[in-house]
Structure formats: structure tokens, C-alpha cells
Design an enzyme around this catalytic site. Structure first.
Site, PDB file in Angstrom:
ATOM      1  N   LYS A  94       0.832  -1.205   0.000  1.00 54.37           N
ATOM      2  CA  LYS A  94       0.000   0.000   0.000  1.00 54.37           C
ATOM      3  C   LYS A  94       0.871   1.261   0.000  1.00 54.37           C
ATOM      4  CE  LYS A  94      -0.797   1.095   4.834  1.00 54.37           C
ATOM      5  NZ  LYS A  94      -0.295   2.486   4.943  1.00 54.37           N
ATOM      6  N   ASN A  95       1.985   1.219   0.750  1.00 50.50           N
ATOM      7  CA  ASN A  95       2.811   2.424   0.847  1.00 50.50           C
ATOM      8  C   ASN A  95       3.524   2.755  -0.459  1.00 50.50           C
ATOM      9  OD1 ASN A  95       1.899   2.638   3.418  1.00 50.50           O
ATOM     10  ND2 ASN A  95       3.816   2.032   4.411  1.00 50.50           N
ATOM     11  N   CYS A 121      -1.523  11.502  14.351  1.00 51.91           N
ATOM     12  CA  CYS A 121      -2.019  10.165  14.018  1.00 51.91           C
ATOM     13  C   CYS A 121      -2.155   9.435  15.352  1.00 51.91           C
ATOM     14  CB  CYS A 121      -1.072   9.445  13.082  1.00 51.91           C
ATOM     15  SG  CYS A 121       0.347   8.780  13.940  1.00 51.91           S
ATOM     16  N   ARG A 149       2.958  13.943  13.759  1.00 51.12           N
ATOM     17  CA  ARG A 149       3.830  13.491  12.670  1.00 51.12           C
ATOM     18  C   ARG A 149       4.001  14.701  11.756  1.00 51.12           C
ATOM     19  NH1 ARG A 149       1.638   7.888  10.562  1.00 51.12           N
ATOM     20  NH2 ARG A 149       3.398   8.024   9.132  1.00 51.12           N
ATOM     21  N   ASP A 170       7.528  -0.202  11.331  1.00 51.58           N
ATOM     22  CA  ASP A 170       6.188  -0.768  11.137  1.00 51.58           C
ATOM     23  C   ASP A 170       6.104  -2.208  11.617  1.00 51.58           C
ATOM     24  OD1 ASP A 170       5.483   0.974   8.006  1.00 51.58           O
ATOM     25  OD2 ASP A 170       5.481   1.608  10.091  1.00 51.58           O
ATOM     26  N   ARG A 209      -6.832  -1.238   6.639  1.00 55.43           N
ATOM     27  CA  ARG A 209      -6.068  -0.295   5.817  1.00 55.43           C
ATOM     28  C   ARG A 209      -4.851  -0.950   5.183  1.00 55.43           C
ATOM     29  NH1 ARG A 209      -4.400   5.008   8.723  1.00 55.43           N
ATOM     30  NH2 ARG A 209      -3.461   5.189   6.666  1.00 55.43           N
TER      31      ARG A 209
HETATM   32  C1  EPZ Z   1       6.053   6.282   6.036  1.00 62.30           C
HETATM   33  O1  EPZ Z   1       5.473   7.339   6.799  1.00 62.30           O
HETATM   34  C2  EPZ Z   1       5.069   5.128   6.095  1.00 62.30           C
HETATM   35  N1  EPZ Z   1       3.791   5.540   5.512  1.00 62.30           N
HETATM   36  C3  EPZ Z   1       4.855   4.702   7.548  1.00 62.30           C
HETATM   37  O2  EPZ Z   1       4.044   3.541   7.527  1.00 62.30           O
HETATM   38  C4  EPZ Z   1       6.202   4.335   8.163  1.00 62.30           C
HETATM   39  O3  EPZ Z   1       6.008   4.050   9.532  1.00 62.30           O
HETATM   40  C5  EPZ Z   1       7.190   5.499   8.008  1.00 62.30           C
HETATM   41  O4  EPZ Z   1       7.290   5.868   6.613  1.00 62.30           O
HETATM   42  C6  EPZ Z   1       8.582   5.147   8.502  1.00 62.30           C
HETATM   43  O5  EPZ Z   1       9.079   4.071   7.784  1.00 62.30           O
HETATM   44  C7  EPZ Z   1       3.676   5.554   4.168  1.00 62.30           C
HETATM   45  O6  EPZ Z   1       4.587   5.210   3.444  1.00 62.30           O
HETATM   46  C8  EPZ Z   1       2.342   5.975   3.624  1.00 62.30           C
HETATM   47  P1  EPZ Z   1       8.765   9.397   7.619  1.00 62.30           P
HETATM   48  P2  EPZ Z   1       6.128   8.821   6.722  1.00 62.30           P
HETATM   49  O7  EPZ Z   1       8.581  10.719   6.991  1.00 62.30           O
HETATM   50  O8  EPZ Z   1       6.606   9.092   5.367  1.00 62.30           O
HETATM   51  C9  EPZ Z   1       9.927  12.473  10.980  1.00 62.30           C
HETATM   52  C10 EPZ Z   1       2.200   2.207   8.029  1.00 62.30           C
HETATM   53  O9  EPZ Z   1       1.992   1.567   9.055  1.00 62.30           O
HETATM   54  N2  EPZ Z   1       9.482  13.517  10.038  1.00 62.30           N
HETATM   55  O10 EPZ Z   1       9.759   8.432   7.017  1.00 62.30           O
HETATM   56  O11 EPZ Z   1       5.167   9.758   7.329  1.00 62.30           O
HETATM   57  C11 EPZ Z   1       8.796  11.594  11.485  1.00 62.30           C
HETATM   58  O12 EPZ Z   1       8.131  12.205  12.580  1.00 62.30           O
HETATM   59  C12 EPZ Z   1       2.723   3.622   8.093  1.00 62.30           C
HETATM   60  O13 EPZ Z   1       2.056   1.751   6.855  1.00 62.30           O
HETATM   61  C13 EPZ Z   1       9.698  14.856  10.366  1.00 62.30           C
HETATM   62  O14 EPZ Z   1      10.218  15.188  11.427  1.00 62.30           O
HETATM   63  O15 EPZ Z   1       7.364   8.648   7.709  1.00 62.30           O
HETATM   64  C14 EPZ Z   1       9.524  10.332  11.870  1.00 62.30           C
HETATM   65  O16 EPZ Z   1      10.081  10.486  13.161  1.00 62.30           O
HETATM   66  C15 EPZ Z   1       2.696   4.138   9.516  1.00 62.30           C
HETATM   67  N3  EPZ Z   1       9.300  15.812   9.488  1.00 62.30           N
HETATM   68  C16 EPZ Z   1      10.652  10.239  10.833  1.00 62.30           C
HETATM   69  O17 EPZ Z   1      10.776  11.558  10.272  1.00 62.30           O
HETATM   70  C17 EPZ Z   1       8.711  15.493   8.285  1.00 62.30           C
HETATM   71  O18 EPZ Z   1       8.397  16.431   7.509  1.00 62.30           O
HETATM   72  C18 EPZ Z   1      10.371   9.273   9.703  1.00 62.30           C
HETATM   73  O19 EPZ Z   1       9.091   9.607   9.158  1.00 62.30           O
HETATM   74  C19 EPZ Z   1       8.500  14.135   7.961  1.00 62.30           C
HETATM   75  C20 EPZ Z   1       8.898  13.156   8.854  1.00 62.30           C
END
Ligand code: EPZ
Length: 425
Positions: free
Chosen positions: A23-24, A117, A122, A307, A399
Site C-alpha cells: 500500500k505504501n 495520528c 507526525r 512498522d 487499511r
Molecule cells: C512512512 O510514513 C510510512 N507511511 C509509515 O508507515 C512508516 O512508519 C514510516 O514511513 C517510517 O518508515 C507511508 O509510506 C504511507 P517518515 P512517513 O517521513 O513518510 C519524521 C504504516 O503503518 N518527520 O519516514 O510519514 C517523522 O516524525 C505507516 O504503513 C519529520 O520530522 O514517515 C519520523 O520520526 C505508519 N518531518 C521520521 O521523520 C517530516 O516532515 C520518519 O518519518 C516528515 C517526517
């Protein structure tokens, strides 16, 4: 509202499970379709709620979506309403992916901030800073991001201070239509990024550095609709392999890319499971094995995925001894601990580390899934909890896990979906 009724399994699970598309990966490719005018096609798409939500977002923008049996067709010729509303974006954070394509192709758009979330804030600051580095003008008012640029985005260089999947997705998509050459430094390495790069190149994008932390993009004036394939879901694969470890059974996951779950397989080996792999499959065999407690740290890819943190936690509850999981990606992703404790789990949280004292007998109870991966953890724990466990809020699980009950049944587990409140979703 539905709930799952999951009785304790009478014997170790044993079976093969075919893994669905990720899905991602699909969510990013669906947003990327906005970069071109015409009909794009995506294959190996799982039938999941998140695909419907993203389709709804694209429909609001003016696209026509059609498709059947795991193929999605996105016609962007009607895309003229350059807005993604709060009521959709708040239900699925990945809706925010339309920001980059819309500002790059149309020069303006208005997208709701995703908000928090299940496990806390986030932020999207890196998405916004990255787009500003490419020359977009970003303002945030009344909970919405407004992005504009005069003509094409000028392009630029952006260094991601931390590895972010979503921010890499948004900025990379925008860079494909920017003027000149853009460089994304410290880009995320998750397989879903490679899947997106392949799709963008199929649309005519010029991208170097696939699979590395530096993506160099030579912007083009226009892209053509593309046909994209979806990689298998590495988290679904890891989740079903946990079914083998926690019940001391055997599970083989097929139609996967083993390199995408290397760190997940290593954790099963560390526990003492027998792990084997082939070109498109992997198997965890825990039959007759005395598993050992382990210490794991989640990290950006290729490290152990955050995840998998909740499903692994449930698995470690079955192993006598003290295990730990430190989540370095999200330091507050522990809402599922209180629900697991209702089943009798002995888990303490200190900072961003969970200390799991495994081996205590678990008792079935009424619990709820607090997010997508937490819901999987509840099902795993229910498999070994005495009696019957009722799990509510399984809309979270819907989901990310296609044909879930059927796949669990092939392993020998009974997961029954019952309606508990017809008026609730
Ligand atoms: C993706 O979320 C996935 N979702 C998440 O999967 C997954 O947990 C996550 O990557 C980490 O692998 C999708 O792909 C749709 P990040 P994303 O930006 O992109 C911080 C699931 O269960 N951050 O890699 O939102 C953030 O807070 C979902 O399928 C900032 O600080 O994750 C985190 O600590 C849940 N500022 C770290 O970076 C930003 O602008 C990594 O987040 C963006 C992120």
C-alpha cells in the site's frame, strides 16, 4: 463497527501465504499520476481502504479512477480542482503526497495539513522545506498548506536532515518537472522510493541515483502517463512470518522480494528460528525450537522497520526472558502496549524503549487496535492468549492487510469478523 473474534490456536500455525502489493508504494505512485495528463495504470494494487481514500482525494481534484482485480487506472485529464480537503487528509496522511505533483504541474494548490495520528504528532516540515528549496512559495493558514510558484519550479538542492519516506516522495515528484537539475541529499532508501523512481522514469522523468541517498533529477517540461508495477508489501510479509514464530509453527510467504525483508529475517534468526529464502519467497520455521529473547532497534531502511515494531513486540511476549525494542524512528509509537497488557503482557516503556518480559501466560480479553500495525499485534497475541480475544477498531487493520481472514485461515487460524454496531464504520 466490526470486531475480530480470535480464539487461541490449538496447534502451531502452518501454511503458505501469497503477499499482496505494498500500500505504501501504491499511495506514492497514485499521487505521481498527477504529474502527467492522461491515463496511467498501476498493477498489483491491493484492495485496501487506503487505496479507496487516495482515489477519493484524486476524484476531488477531478481525476477519474477505475480498475478491477488489482489494476488501477487513473485518468488525470479532468484534474482542475487543486485542493485536498481536511476531511480526507485527516483520515490518511499519505493524501499529503498530492502537494508536490500539484504545485509542480499547476503552479498552485491547497492541501490540508495531515494533523496527528494514533501515536502522536507526525510533522511535515521536511516536505515543506524541501519544496521551498525547489522554489515553491509555501504558506500555512487555517490548517492548510498553500503552495505556489510562478511558472515552473526553479529546482534546487535539498539535504534531508533526517531520513523521511514521505518528504522524499513529495520533493522527488516535484523535482521531475522543475527547471534545471535538482539534487536530493540524504533521501530515504525504503523500497517504496525505488518503486516510485521506476514509475517516474517510466513517465519520462530523468533521475539518477536510484537506491542511493543522493537522487539527481534533471527536470523536464512535461511527463507522459505511465504504467507502474507495485512491489510486494514487506510489512505484510513480516507480519505473517510473526505468526510462525509466535505459535512455534511454520509460515512461507511467497511473491515477495527477500532483500526487502532482510532485517526482518535477521531478527527471526536471532530468536533461533530456522529461516530459509528463495528468489521470491521466505520461510520461518519455529517448530520444536526454544526461542531466545532478543534486543532490536528500529531504523530507517535497511534497518529493522518501525512498522514491524508492534508485531515483533507481540511475538517477543511469547519468548521467556527479557527482550527490548528501541524505536528510533518514532519514539512514542507505543499505544498498543496498554492493550497488550490487558492480555497479561509484562511490558515496561522507558523513553523510546520497550522492555518485554516474555513467557507469562496470556489471557484472552476485549481489546482494541490503536493503529494499523498495532491491530496486527493484537491478532498475533490473541493467537496464544488463553480462551477468546475480541479486537475492536479493526478498520485500522483493513487499511493494510488484504484478505486478512482468508490468509489467516490458510495458516490454520480462525479470525471471525462480527458486526458490533451497525451504525459505526
Ligand atoms: C512512512 O510514513 C510510512 N507511511 C509509515 O508507515 C512508516 O512508519 C514510516 O514511513 C517510517 O518508515 C507511508 O509510506 C504511507 P517518515 P512517513 O517521513 O513518510 C519524521 C504504516 O503503518 N518527520 O519516514 O510519514 C517523522 O516524525 C505507516 O504503513 C519529520 O520530522 O514517515 C519520523 O520520526 C505508519 N518531518 C521520521 O521523520 C517530516 O516532515 C520518519 O518519518 C516528515 C517526517
Amino acid at each position: 463497527m466490526y470486531q475480530f473474534i480470535v480464539p487461541q490456536v490449538k496447534k502451531p500455525l502452518d501454511g503458505d501465504v501469497e503477499i499482496s502489493g505494498a500500500k505504501n508504494a501504491v499511495l506514492a505512485v497514485m499521487a505521481a499520476a498527477l504529474l502527467a495528463d492522461g491515463v496511467s495504470e498501476i498493477t498489483n494494487v491491493p484492495h485496501l481502504k487506503d487505496m479507496k481514500t487516495m482515489s477519493d482525494v484524486l476524484r476531488v481534484i477531478g481525476c477519474r479512477i477505475s480498475g478491477d482485480s488489482h489494476v488501477l487506472k487513473i485518468d488525470t485529464r479532468g484534474a482542475d480542482h487543486l485542493e485536498a480537503p481536511y476531511e480526507l487528509v485527516k483520515t490518511m496522511r499519505a493524501s499529503f503526497y498530492v502537494l508536490g505533483p500539484l504545485v509542480a504541474r499547476f503552479g498552485r494548490c491547497r492541501v490540508s495539513l495531515p494533523g496527528g495520528c494514533a501515536w502522536g504528532p507526525r510533522p511535515v516540515d521536511l516536505h515543506l522545506k524541501g519544496l521551498e528549496a525547489l522554489g515553491a512559495k509555501i504558506t500555512v493558514t487555517h490548517g492548510y498548506v498553500e503552495a505556489t510558484c510562478e511558472g515552473r519550479l526553479p529546482g534546487g538542492t535539498f539535504h534531508f536532515p533526517i531520513s523521511s519516506v514521505g518528504a522524499t516522495v513529495n520533493v522527488l515528484m516535484a523535482a521531475t518537472l522543475a527547471k534545471g537539475t535538482s539534487v536530493l541529499q540524504n533521501a530515504a532508501l525504503e523500497p517504496e522510493i525505488d518503486n516510485l523512481v521506476d514509475y517516474l522514469i517510466a513517465m519520462g522523468a530523468k533521475i539518477q541515483g536510484r537506491g542511493t541517498r543522493t537522487l539527481t533529477v534533471q527536470g523536464v517540461e512535461a511527463l507522459r502517463p505511465g504504467n507502474g508495477y507495485t512491489i510486494p508489501d514487506r510489512i505484510e510479509a513480516g507480519s505473517f512470518l510473526c505468526c510462525a514464530a509466535i505459535t512455534r509453527g511454520r509460515v512461507k510467504v511467497t511473491k515477495i522480494i527477500p532483500e526487502h525483508i532482510a532485517s526482518t529475517l535477521d531478527a527471526f534468526r536471532l530468536m533461533g528460528c530456522k529461516v530459509s529464502e528463495g528468489s521470491d519467497w521466505a520461510e520461518v520455521d519455529a517448530r520444536g525450537v526454544e526461542l531466545k529473547p532478543i534486543n532490536i532497534q528500529t531504523l530507517p531502511f535497511p534497518g529493522y522497520p518501525t512498522d514491524m515494531q508492534a508485531p515483533l513486540m507481540a511475538t517477543l511476549m511469547s519468548i521467556p526472558g527479557t527482550s527490548t525494542i528501541q524505536d528510533t524512528v518514532y519514539n512514542d509509537r507505543f499505544k498498543h502496549v496498554a492493550e497488550l497488557q490487558r492480555l497479561g503482557a509484562d511490558i515496561q516503556i522507558t523513553g523510546n524503549t520497550a522492555i518485554i518480559k516474555g513467557g507469562a501466560p496470556l489471557e484472552g480479553a476485549e481489546v482494541m487496535g490503536t493503529d494499523l500495525r498495532a491491530s496486527m499485534a493484537m491478532v498475533l497475541a490473541a493467537l496464544i492468549a488463553d480462551g477468546e480475544t475480541k479486537i475492536s477498531r479493526i478498520y485500522h487493520l483493513d487499511r493494510g492487510y488484504e484478505d486478512f481472514e482468508a490468509k489467516m485461515a490458510t495458516l490454520g487460524a480462525s479470525v471471525e469478523r462480527v458486526i458490533i454496531d451497525a451504525d459505526e464504520p
